[in-house]
Design a protein around this motif. Structure first.
Motif, PDB file in Angstrom:
ATOM      1  N   PRO A 292       6.637   5.154  10.943  1.00  0.00           N
ATOM      2  CA  PRO A 292       6.333   5.750   9.526  1.00  0.00           C
ATOM      3  C   PRO A 292       7.499   5.956   8.670  1.00  0.00           C
ATOM      4  O   PRO A 292       8.523   6.508   9.184  1.00  0.00           O
TER       5      PRO A 292
ATOM      6  N   ILE B 220       4.822   0.897  14.781  1.00  0.00           N
ATOM      7  CA  ILE B 220       5.124   1.167  13.518  1.00  0.00           C
ATOM      8  C   ILE B 220       6.001   2.127  13.483  1.00  0.00           C
ATOM      9  O   ILE B 220       5.510   3.473  14.124  1.00  0.00           O
TER      10      ILE B 220
ATOM     11  N   ARG C 268      -2.367   4.971   4.047  1.00  0.00           N
ATOM     12  CA  ARG C 268      -1.685   3.969   4.953  1.00  0.00           C
ATOM     13  C   ARG C 268      -2.343   3.456   6.065  1.00  0.00           C
ATOM     14  O   ARG C 268      -2.036   2.698   6.327  1.00  0.00           O
TER      15      ARG C 268
ATOM     16  N   TRP D  15      -1.987  -0.210   7.519  1.00  0.00           N
ATOM     17  CA  TRP D  15      -1.448  -0.645   8.991  1.00  0.00           C
ATOM     18  C   TRP D  15      -2.489  -1.326   9.631  1.00  0.00           C
ATOM     19  O   TRP D  15      -1.903  -2.238  10.177  1.00  0.00           O
TER      20      TRP D  15
ATOM     21  N   ASP E  73       5.315   7.265   3.492  1.00  0.00           N
ATOM     22  CA  ASP E  73       4.021   7.276   4.122  1.00  0.00           C
ATOM     23  C   ASP E  73       3.329   8.582   4.058  1.00  0.00           C
ATOM     24  O   ASP E  73       2.050   9.030   4.507  1.00  0.00           O
TER      25      ASP E  73
ATOM     26  N   VAL F 298      -0.387   0.637  17.015  1.00  0.00           N
ATOM     27  CA  VAL F 298      -1.633   0.339  16.293  1.00  0.00           C
ATOM     28  C   VAL F 298      -2.188  -0.709  17.538  1.00  0.00           C
ATOM     29  O   VAL F 298      -1.856  -1.575  17.834  1.00  0.00           O
TER      30      VAL F 298
ATOM     31  N   VAL G 228      -4.980   3.807  16.095  1.00  0.00           N
ATOM     32  CA  VAL G 228      -3.409   4.429  15.872  1.00  0.00           C
ATOM     33  C   VAL G 228      -3.256   5.499  16.599  1.00  0.00           C
ATOM     34  O   VAL G 228      -3.990   6.583  16.903  1.00  0.00           O
TER      35      VAL G 228
END
Length: 133
Positions: A8, A6, A23, A27, A12, A71, A89
């Protein structure tokens, strides 16, 4: 283990430049799509079989805008009608947040839980990591 990258977005972040704490659960939800496909391969909401019964998130480090995060999603427990999901994360090799979710197989028409099928348990087992924390 399932992994999802991901990037950001600016929205975010919070006023301090950190990733806002709201957030990370979003996620985590997005990263559970691969597990959702075990139950509803086409992700058709009319055939949905899962409900989220519980979620817990621990923020253990800082996460920042401008650097991708990964993630990581594993299965932590398999029960009769539910299973546990462990998620983390990571950013720049550092753990920023971790969480646990409990997902329940659910029959929306009948309004009650359903047992996991043997096929579903086998598919979940393929992604199980013991000792996840």
């Amino acid at each position: 283990m399932f992994t999802q990258q991901i990037s950001p977005a600016f929205y975010d972040t919070d006023g301090l430049g950190h990733i806002n704490n709201t957030r990370v659960p979003q996620w985590f939800e997005a990263a559970r799509n691969d597990l959702f496909k075990i139950f509803t391969p086409d992700l058709d909401m009319k055939k949905w079989q899962l409900i989220l019964a519980r979620i817990e998130v621990d923020f253990v480090g800082e996460l920042f805008y401008g650097k991708d995060v990964e993630v990581r999603t594993t299965v932590s427990r398999i029960g009769g009608s539910s299973f546990g999901v462990h998620q983390e994360v990571w950013q720049n090799g550092t753990l920023g947040a971790k969480g646990e979710a409990t997902m329940v197989r659910y029959d929306f028409a009948a309004g009650k839980t359903m047992p996991l099928s043997e096929e579903q348990k086998t598919q979940l087992q393929a992604h199980m990591v013991t000792g996840a924390e």
